[in-house]
Design a protein around this motif. Structure first.
Motif, PDB file in Angstrom:
ATOM      1  N   MET A   1      41.514  32.909  42.867  1.00  0.00           N
ATOM      2  CA  MET A   1      40.949  32.359  41.638  1.00  0.00           C
ATOM      3  C   MET A   1      39.509  31.859  41.836  1.00  0.00           C
ATOM      4  SD  MET A   1      43.026  33.174  39.412  1.00  0.00           S
ATOM      5  CE  MET A   1      42.584  32.282  37.910  1.00  0.00           C
ATOM      6  N   ARG A   2      39.054  31.847  43.085  1.00  0.00           N
ATOM      7  CA  ARG A   2      37.658  31.544  43.390  1.00  0.00           C
ATOM      8  C   ARG A   2      36.817  32.817  43.501  1.00  0.00           C
ATOM      9  NH1 ARG A   2      35.298  26.809  45.655  1.00  0.00           N
ATOM     10  NH2 ARG A   2      36.206  25.082  44.508  1.00  0.00           N
ATOM     11  N   GLY A   3      37.451  33.965  43.333  1.00  0.00           N
ATOM     12  CA  GLY A   3      36.718  35.218  43.457  1.00  0.00           C
ATOM     13  C   GLY A   3      36.854  35.842  44.830  1.00  0.00           C
ATOM     14  N   LEU A   4      37.646  35.214  45.696  1.00  0.00           N
ATOM     15  CA  LEU A   4      37.916  35.808  47.011  1.00  0.00           C
ATOM     16  C   LEU A   4      39.340  36.342  46.961  1.00  0.00           C
ATOM     17  CD1 LEU A   4      36.185  33.013  49.041  1.00  0.00           C
ATOM     18  CD2 LEU A   4      35.474  35.395  49.006  1.00  0.00           C
ATOM     19  N   GLU A   5      39.445  37.560  46.471  1.00  0.00           N
ATOM     20  CA  GLU A   5      40.751  38.128  46.175  1.00  0.00           C
ATOM     21  C   GLU A   5      41.516  38.423  47.452  1.00  0.00           C
ATOM     22  OE1 GLU A   5      42.706  42.017  44.011  1.00  0.00           O
ATOM     23  OE2 GLU A   5      40.549  41.928  44.382  1.00  0.00           O
ATOM     24  N   ILE A   6      42.739  37.943  47.535  1.00  0.00           N
ATOM     25  CA  ILE A   6      43.575  38.198  48.696  1.00  0.00           C
ATOM     26  C   ILE A   6      44.267  39.539  48.492  1.00  0.00           C
ATOM     27  CG2 ILE A   6      45.462  37.339  50.132  1.00  0.00           C
ATOM     28  CD1 ILE A   6      43.007  35.438  49.993  1.00  0.00           C
ATOM     29  N   GLU A   7      43.954  40.473  49.379  1.00  0.00           N
ATOM     30  CA  GLU A   7      44.550  41.805  49.267  1.00  0.00           C
ATOM     31  C   GLU A   7      45.954  41.806  49.838  1.00  0.00           C
ATOM     32  OE1 GLU A   7      42.141  45.306  49.705  1.00  0.00           O
ATOM     33  OE2 GLU A   7      42.049  44.507  47.663  1.00  0.00           O
ATOM     34  N   SER A   8      46.123  41.085  50.945  1.00  0.00           N
ATOM     35  CA  SER A   8      47.457  41.022  51.521  1.00  0.00           C
ATOM     36  C   SER A   8      47.578  39.770  52.380  1.00  0.00           C
ATOM     37  CB  SER A   8      47.745  42.265  52.363  1.00  0.00           C
ATOM     38  OG  SER A   8      46.942  42.260  53.521  1.00  0.00           O
ATOM     39  N   ILE A   9      48.800  39.354  52.588  1.00  0.00           N
ATOM     40  CA  ILE A   9      49.079  38.218  53.460  1.00  0.00           C
ATOM     41  C   ILE A   9      49.984  38.748  54.560  1.00  0.00           C
ATOM     42  CG2 ILE A   9      50.126  35.925  53.623  1.00  0.00           C
ATOM     43  CD1 ILE A   9      49.561  35.642  50.600  1.00  0.00           C
ATOM     44  N   GLU A  10      49.465  38.778  55.789  1.00  0.00           N
ATOM     45  CA  GLU A  10      50.241  39.341  56.892  1.00  0.00           C
ATOM     46  C   GLU A  10      50.813  38.201  57.722  1.00  0.00           C
ATOM     47  OE1 GLU A  10      49.633  42.164  60.813  1.00  0.00           O
ATOM     48  OE2 GLU A  10      47.894  41.561  59.648  1.00  0.00           O
ATOM     49  N   LYS A  11      52.107  38.256  57.922  1.00  0.00           N
ATOM     50  CA  LYS A  11      52.742  37.235  58.758  1.00  0.00           C
ATOM     51  C   LYS A  11      52.895  37.805  60.152  1.00  0.00           C
ATOM     52  CE  LYS A  11      55.472  34.475  55.621  1.00  0.00           C
ATOM     53  NZ  LYS A  11      56.745  34.496  54.904  1.00  0.00           N
ATOM     54  N   ILE A  12      52.398  37.063  61.123  1.00  0.00           N
ATOM     55  CA  ILE A  12      52.542  37.537  62.490  1.00  0.00           C
ATOM     56  C   ILE A  12      53.527  36.629  63.195  1.00  0.00           C
ATOM     57  CG2 ILE A  12      51.366  37.756  64.718  1.00  0.00           C
ATOM     58  CD1 ILE A  12      48.861  38.524  63.089  1.00  0.00           C
ATOM     59  N   SER A  13      54.578  37.220  63.774  1.00  0.00           N
ATOM     60  CA  SER A  13      55.431  36.388  64.604  1.00  0.00           C
ATOM     61  C   SER A  13      55.918  37.234  65.772  1.00  0.00           C
ATOM     62  CB  SER A  13      56.584  35.802  63.811  1.00  0.00           C
ATOM     63  OG  SER A  13      57.402  36.829  63.360  1.00  0.00           O
TER      64      SER A  13
ATOM     65  N   PHE B   1      49.842  44.869  25.310  1.00  0.00           N
ATOM     66  CA  PHE B   1      51.024  44.678  26.161  1.00  0.00           C
ATOM     67  C   PHE B   1      52.034  43.692  25.592  1.00  0.00           C
ATOM     68  CE2 PHE B   1      47.813  46.271  29.097  1.00  0.00           C
ATOM     69  CZ  PHE B   1      48.516  47.255  29.751  1.00  0.00           C
ATOM     70  N   GLY B   2      51.759  43.159  24.425  1.00  0.00           N
ATOM     71  CA  GLY B   2      52.710  42.236  23.819  1.00  0.00           C
ATOM     72  C   GLY B   2      52.245  40.794  23.929  1.00  0.00           C
ATOM     73  N   GLU B   3      52.640  40.008  22.948  1.00  0.00           N
ATOM     74  CA  GLU B   3      52.176  38.617  22.827  1.00  0.00           C
ATOM     75  C   GLU B   3      52.600  37.749  24.010  1.00  0.00           C
ATOM     76  OE1 GLU B   3      50.394  37.047  20.443  1.00  0.00           O
ATOM     77  OE2 GLU B   3      50.074  38.909  19.330  1.00  0.00           O
ATOM     78  N   ASP B   4      53.690  38.144  24.659  1.00  0.00           N
ATOM     79  CA  ASP B   4      54.264  37.251  25.664  1.00  0.00           C
ATOM     80  C   ASP B   4      53.686  37.439  27.053  1.00  0.00           C
ATOM     81  OD1 ASP B   4      55.906  36.331  23.690  1.00  0.00           O
ATOM     82  OD2 ASP B   4      57.464  37.814  24.098  1.00  0.00           O
ATOM     83  N   ILE B   5      52.867  38.460  27.227  1.00  0.00           N
ATOM     84  CA  ILE B   5      52.417  38.764  28.589  1.00  0.00           C
ATOM     85  C   ILE B   5      51.441  37.689  29.089  1.00  0.00           C
ATOM     86  CG2 ILE B   5      50.424  40.221  27.981  1.00  0.00           C
ATOM     87  CD1 ILE B   5      52.471  41.785  30.454  1.00  0.00           C
ATOM     88  N   ALA B   6      51.679  37.234  30.312  1.00  0.00           N
ATOM     89  CA  ALA B   6      50.777  36.249  30.910  1.00  0.00           C
ATOM     90  C   ALA B   6      49.544  36.975  31.450  1.00  0.00           C
ATOM     91  CB  ALA B   6      51.491  35.512  32.039  1.00  0.00           C
ATOM     92  N   LEU B   7      48.375  36.358  31.333  1.00  0.00           N
ATOM     93  CA  LEU B   7      47.180  36.970  31.875  1.00  0.00           C
ATOM     94  C   LEU B   7      46.291  35.916  32.513  1.00  0.00           C
ATOM     95  CD1 LEU B   7      44.603  37.873  29.119  1.00  0.00           C
ATOM     96  CD2 LEU B   7      46.657  36.590  28.610  1.00  0.00           C
ATOM     97  N   ARG B   8      45.389  36.366  33.369  1.00  0.00           N
ATOM     98  CA  ARG B   8      44.463  35.418  33.974  1.00  0.00           C
ATOM     99  C   ARG B   8      43.101  36.063  34.145  1.00  0.00           C
ATOM    100  NH1 ARG B   8      46.349  35.091  40.397  1.00  0.00           N
ATOM    101  NH2 ARG B   8      45.610  37.170  40.947  1.00  0.00           N
ATOM    102  N   PHE B   9      42.071  35.234  34.094  1.00  0.00           N
ATOM    103  CA  PHE B   9      40.701  35.671  34.335  1.00  0.00           C
ATOM    104  C   PHE B   9      40.313  35.164  35.707  1.00  0.00           C
ATOM    105  CE2 PHE B   9      39.404  37.278  30.181  1.00  0.00           C
ATOM    106  CZ  PHE B   9      40.485  36.871  29.423  1.00  0.00           C
ATOM    107  N   ARG B  10      39.799  36.062  36.515  1.00  0.00           N
ATOM    108  CA  ARG B  10      39.569  35.741  37.911  1.00  0.00           C
ATOM    109  C   ARG B  10      38.140  36.135  38.261  1.00  0.00           C
ATOM    110  NH1 ARG B  10      40.399  39.644  41.607  1.00  0.00           N
ATOM    111  NH2 ARG B  10      41.720  40.927  40.286  1.00  0.00           N
ATOM    112  N   PRO B  11      37.421  35.254  38.996  1.00  0.00           N
ATOM    113  CA  PRO B  11      36.026  35.572  39.328  1.00  0.00           C
ATOM    114  C   PRO B  11      35.935  36.869  40.130  1.00  0.00           C
ATOM    115  CG  PRO B  11      36.532  33.299  39.905  1.00  0.00           C
ATOM    116  CD  PRO B  11      37.832  33.946  39.534  1.00  0.00           C
ATOM    117  N   SER B  12      34.931  37.659  39.828  1.00  0.00           N
ATOM    118  CA  SER B  12      34.726  38.901  40.559  1.00  0.00           C
ATOM    119  C   SER B  12      33.236  39.197  40.586  1.00  0.00           C
ATOM    120  CB  SER B  12      35.507  40.025  39.901  1.00  0.00           C
ATOM    121  OG  SER B  12      35.441  41.181  40.714  1.00  0.00           O
ATOM    122  N   TYR B  13      32.890  40.393  40.918  1.00  0.00           N
ATOM    123  CA  TYR B  13      31.475  40.722  41.014  1.00  0.00           C
ATOM    124  C   TYR B  13      31.184  42.100  40.455  1.00  0.00           C
ATOM    125  CZ  TYR B  13      27.084  42.298  43.004  1.00  0.00           C
ATOM    126  OH  TYR B  13      25.820  42.816  43.156  1.00  0.00           O
TER     127      TYR B  13
END
Lengths: 794, 337
Positions: free
Chosen positions: A27-39, B235-247
């Motif tokens: 939500m800060r613009g640093l999109e997490i593509e995957s979360i890898e668990k290492i054990s 997609f219908g009134e009930d669908i959750a959505l979010r706005f996320r910073p990007s570039y």
């Protein structure tokens, strides 16, 4: 960017769940593509300490080790040579499980008891290293289950860093964002250069930068008498978890610091530098240079190079040369830490098709203020893990300019975002990511942007940062206040969608193909050189030859669709495609883009219906569709003999609209179909919709329904084959304005061709009297039979 | 009297022989016709005495009424029988398959584009189009993506010749529209775009719909508003959505819009890569530099733009898992839409 949390925690206290952190970063613009668990994949392995090693004479190269496992000592046979008394080692006790191996058991060989096994990193599944036993860090506790030691379990976040955020291509850069999220400050790594330094760097080497635009900052530091050995486990582990490969103590440190702080570094083998010089300059002429991956690279004039007294030793910021790379014989290191102009790096890297972790960072702009700090950090680490003596001082060129402050008004921020964020929240948000508020006024503020943020240059960039930190979720949802804008009509779209509607209701299926062709396709249709369809737009870097050019006509792709479906058992098909075709225009950069319609019919309407039988499609099926489209838009197509090289002349025709040829319809030649492996007949039709769209009539007026009855009369004539039926129809229509339609309702051939016409008479003023119609009927018979080759059938 | 009895037997014999409406007509004529049996008998009565006439006449008359009634009964019976037979002959098996009219189908890409257009047209957007073979200037430069910009790496471009490319997105239409008119602008632009990529999740040609809204006082919150309406419609009134910073180089701030994963409902699955969210479109406030490039004054107007991938939306909407399906043009695929 892969970020092991174990490493990240060095800079910031993570007091939330990893998944929550991942969400907040996204939500800060640093999109997490995957979360890898290492054990760790092993069980029953404990930390042991070697109390005693003895050679076993009866067995080659095998030692008997007495291992302190905490509560008791056990004896183990071991073939590795890298162990010595006092080392802490992983011991797999009987019952232990190692990845891909049978359960460990107690064994006796030649009378020696071996209670378990000492393990290499590979045997533990921690790395590919099988060169010896895994020597554990000294702070591990003897007797403890190895898998419980910190750092073995980890979580690695794979972050999709957008191209504008070069500053986040380091653990510290990510830590800065995380700190801002968690209301902390990221901790800068603390270290010290060793006190016992030697000599002065000026006595060892000289530095010259010829182009300050290409290289505004360059630092050299040195260390001598280093050991080129594998780096310690913790460093290798972090490098590996970030997706890089450990090499040796020196190279690993340069990579480690790059991953940690974002500053790419390069280590030269000092003794291989000719004339003990480093010069940063642009290539003056093309040369070939061998990079450390063993490839010869063609450098061009203007490429930024690092040179010694004789020639290049590295392509600046991209890759070092084979001629100065670190080898096992290297003793003295000259370490480069620099800021290279992103444009130069990018241009060369792109041309060479050569990307490295270093170039990736330089291209996006690194922290100009962090250059020497990173060099010091690396020298200190080298000293720590490779030993040696640090040469005192540094050589540095620094032409870094000060960045200008940006004025931003509070009002503008809230206006653009549609928010009402108070001033202190705005300022705190910016401070939290290490932007400096230089001046604060009632209406706005001046912010100074540090050199690690190359993406912030004007007020809108600050607005973005505020939005990002304040949270997009917290910005309200509104609708625009602006009045309605005048709507633009789009005749083309309207007609295209109505044509599609017409065709779908007539049983056609729409296909969409890539707008590519191969030259072979044009040849397959016997199109000659001079034909417009042979003048095409070529793609310089096509996916394949099959998709080498932009299509100049629609037919080949849809014919391929027919073949595709026939091969899958669908032998009846009615297809259409509406799409663009492209023709170059002389002396114009951009080609002409026309919209074409293609129709295809094959097989029959249906295979069967229990009470009826069906005939195969023929010419009149496709003709009727085209006529229908014309009629739908108030246009009349004229069909004339065709010379298209890919059509069966007898069963085909050209299509004209007001004397201009706009397409063709008819049976595709067998020779063409064979090339596409089609054995059944296919009727096609291609029409340029551009003139059609222009002339099409969308607005028409209602015609009142006649109040008087119509009169119908039928006529049958023998009509010679040389006279087209359409001629007779046109002739009959000329006979009287009362004739509103002439249709053909029957035709057969015996010795002569007989055609039956149904003529409808209609007056809009009165009820037609028989005498009136009879008169016209006589006239028709008289006039038509006057034509040579026509006689009345009685 | 014997004669009357005999007559009755004779008549009955005739009546019995009737087996169709045709034979009924002829028997009727034979008995009751002008030259029939009864006509004969009546002629004979004329010759009898008054006394005899009375008795004989009554008997004959009774016999005639009897005959008429019987004939009528037989007729009704025969008609009934005939109707039954006709019914049997015209019987149909209503379980036989009906004859469905043969209609075609629109390709799902066209279908989704039409739906998108319909939604935005209802919000006052006009539909415009631009060339698919485009100048580098419109595809990149004017959108704040100079030739050495790292963002060019995001898009594998097909090159035609110096300065000419296959457009990699529908965004160049934004520039062409703004160059040709003053604000306010409210357009969408659907069309094919091209990228040098061909694998299970990429096709070298695909479709986007671009949107642009420019006016005085357009806010980021408006972007959220318009796109929220769109996604709810789609997609219908009930669908959750979010706005996320990007570039994106041509917008700032930029926002990626995600919807709650339609496959797993947000629990996390393969399709949403365990995030519970699916990227649906890119958007942002038009970068001031883009306004300057087209001669708009960023101090005067603001705006937002968005671009959405048609195939992606179609895949999510219909649960299609391989983008290449759209381009095989298999009738078993197309006929489902």
């Amino acid at each position: 960017m892969k970020v092991p949390l174990e490493w990240l925690r060095e800079f910031v206290v993570i007091d939330i769940e990893p998944y929550e952190l991942a969400d907040k970063l996204t939500m800060r613009g640093l999109e997490i593509e995957s979360i890898e668990k290492i054990s760790p994949q092993f069980k029953g392995v404990v930390v042991g300490r070697i109390k005693q090693i003895e050679r076993v004479t009866e067995l080659d190269n095998i030692s008997l080790c007495i291992i302190d496992t905490g509560n008791k000592d056990v004896s183990v046979l071991c073939g590795a040579k890298n162990i010595k008394k006092g080392d802490k080692v992983p011991i797999a006790l009987p019952g232990a499980e190692l990845p891909g191996m049978p359960v460990i058991e107690e064994k006796t060989i030649k009378g020696y008891n071996s209670v378990g096994m000492l393990c290499s990193e590979r045997e533990l599944g921690l790395s590919d290293d099988h060169s010896g036993i895994f020597i554990l860090p000294d702070d591990f506790t003897v007797g403890k289950e190895l898998r419980e030691e910190p750092g073995l379990d980890d979580i690695v976040l794979d972050i999709n860093v957008t191209p504008n955020r070069g500053d986040c291509l380091s653990i510290f850069g990510i830590a800065r964002e995380v700190a801002s999220i968690l209301n902390q400050k990221a901790k800068i790594p603390i270290f010290e250069l060793p006190k016992d330094r030697k000599g002065k760097i000026e006595d060892f080497i000289s530095l010259k930068v010829f182009d300050l635009e290409a290289c505004p900052r360059y630092v050299l530091r040195m260390i001598e008498n280093v050991d080129i050995v594998p780096s310690p486990y913790w460093m290798r582990r972090r490098i590996q978890r970030c997706g890089m490969r450990p090499i040796n103590s020196i190279v690993d440190v340069t990579n480690y610091v790059m991953l940690e702080l974002g500053q790419p570094l390069h280590a030269f083998d000092y003794e291989r530098l000719k004339q003990r010089r480093i010069e940063v300059k642009l290539a003056e002429r093309p040369i070939t240079f061998c990079t450390l991956d063993g490839e010869d690279r063609a450098l061009e004039k203007g490429d930024l190079l690092i040179c010694d007294g004789e020639g290049p030793v590295a392509i600046a910021g991209i890759m070092g040369g084979e001629n100065s790379e670190i080898t096992n014989a290297t003793r003295i290191i000259a370490l480069e830490s620099a800021y290279f102009n992103p444009l130069f790096i990018r241009r060369t890297a792109r041309r060479l098709g050569l990307k490295s972790e270093a170039s990736l960072r330089f291209e996006k702009g690194i922290d100009l203020e962090n250059v020497d700090f990173s060099a010091q950090r690396a020298i200190a680490l080298m000293h720590e893990i490779a030993g040696g003596v640090v040469i005192d001082g540094s050589l540095e060129i620094n032409d870094a300019k000060k960045r200008e402050g940006i004025f931003v008004s509070f009002g503008k921020i809230n206006e653009v975002l549609g928010t009402n964020i108070d001033h202190s929240t705005i300022l705190n948000a910016l401070r939290s990511i290490d932007l400096h508020i230089v001046r604060e006024e009632e209406k706005g503020f001046v912010v100074s942007v540090p050199w690690f943020r190359h993406d912030i240059n004007e007020y809108m960039d600050i607005v973005e940062e505020v939005a990002r930190i304040y949270g997009y979720d917290n910005i309200p949802v509104t609708t625009p206040r602006s009045p309605v804008v005048q709507f633009r009509k789009n005749k083309k779209n309207k007609i295209v969608s109505k044509v599609k509607e017409f065709l779908v209701s007539s049983g056609f299926f729409e296909v969409i193909n890539f707008a590519f062709l191969s030259v072979k396709d044009i040849e397959n249709f016997f199109i000659s050189d001079g034909d417009e369809r042979f003048s095409y737009v070529q793609i310089l870097n096509p996916i394949s030859k099959e998709y080498g050019i932009m299509r100049t006509f629609m037919a080949p792709n849809v014919i391929k669709n027919i073949a595709y479906n026939i091969n899958r058992g669908i032998k009846n098909a009615k297809l259409f495609e509406i799409g663009k075709v492209f023709h170059p225009i002389k002396n114009e950069k951009l080609p002409r883009e026309d919209i074409h319609l293609f129709l295809a019919l094959t097989g029959k309407e249906r295979d069967y219906y229990w009470k009826e039988q069906y005939k195969n499609f023929d010419f009149f099926d496709i003709k009727g569709v085209v006529e229908g489209i014309g009629e739908r838009f108030g246009l009349n197509f004229v069909f004339q003999k065709t010379k298209e090289p890919f059509l069966e002349e007898k069963y085909s025709s050209d299509v004209f609209l007001e004397d201009v040829k706009i397409g063709w319809i008819g049976e595709i030649k067998k020779d063409v179909l064979t090339l596409y492996e089609i054995e059944q007949k296919v009727y096609g039709g291609e029409v340029n919709l551009m003139p059609f769209i222009e002339k099409a009539i969308l607005d028409f007026k209602y015609r009142s329904i006649p109040r008087y009855p119509q009169v119908v009369r039928d006529f049958s004539f023998f009509v010679d084959e040389s006279i087209p039926a359409s001629t007779v129809i046109d002739k009959i229509k000329e006979m009287s304005p009362l004739i509103i339609s002439v249709d053909i309702f029957d035709m057969f051939r015996k010795e002569k061709r007989s055609i039956s016409f149904r003529v409808v008479f209609q007056s809009f003023e009165e009820t037609l009297r028989d005498e009136t119609v009879n008169e016209i009927q006589e006239k028709i018979i008289k006039e038509i039979t006057k034509i040579d080759g026509i006689s009345l059938r009685v | 009297m014997n004669e009357i009895e005999e007559l009755r037997l004779k008549i009955d014999g005739k009546l019995v022989s009737i087996n169709s409406l045709e034979s009924l007509t002829s028997v009727k004529a034979e008995l009751l016709g002008r030259k029939g049996l009864f006509a004969n008998l009546i002629d004979r009565i004329k010759l009898l005495s008054k006394e005899e006439k009375k008795i004989y006449g009554q008997s004959i008359n009774a016999l005639k009424v009897y005959t008429e009634n019987r004939l009528n009964e037989i007729k009704i019976g025969l008609e009934q029988k005939q109707k039954e037979m006709a019914d049997k002959a015209s019987w149909i098996d209503i379980t036989l398959p009906g004859k469905a009219p043969l209609v075609g189908k629109i390709h799902p890409i066209t279908k989704v584009i039409s739906e998108i257009i319909e939604i935005f047209v209802s919000l006052g957007f006009s539909v415009v189009e631009g060339p698919e073979i485009e100048l580098d200037y419109y595809n990149f430069e004017a959108l704040n993506i100079p030739s050495d910009h790292p963002a060019r790496d995001l898009q594998d471009t097909f090159y035609i010749k110096e300065g000419v490319v296959l457009r990699t997105h529908t965004s160049p239409v934004e520039i062409r529209v703004m160059e040709s008119q003053l604000p306010p602008v409210r357009i969408i632009s659907p069309g094919a775009v091209y990228r040098c990529d061909n694998d299970i999740s990429h096709t070298p040609m695909f479709h986007q719909v671009e949107g642009l809204m420019v006016d005085k006082g357009i806010r980021f919150s408006d972007l959220k508003g318009i796109l929220t309406i769109f996604i709810h419609e789609m997609f219908g009134e009930d669908i959750a959505l979010r706005f996320r910073p990007s570039y994106f180089p041509f917008t700032e701030p930029s926002a990626e819009v995600d919807i709650c994963c339609v496959i797993c409902g947000g629990k996390g699955c393969r399709v949403c890569k365990d995030t519970g969210w699916l990227e649906i479109l890119g958007s942002g406030m038009t970068n001031p530099q883009v306004f300057r490039n087209v001669g708009y004054d960023p101090e005067e107007v603001t705006g937002f733009a968005f671009g959405l991938g048609v195939e992606r939306i179609a895949m999510l909407k219909y649960g299609i898992d391989d983008i290449r399906q759209f381009y095989y043009n298999d009738l078993r695929f197309i006929s489902q839409f």
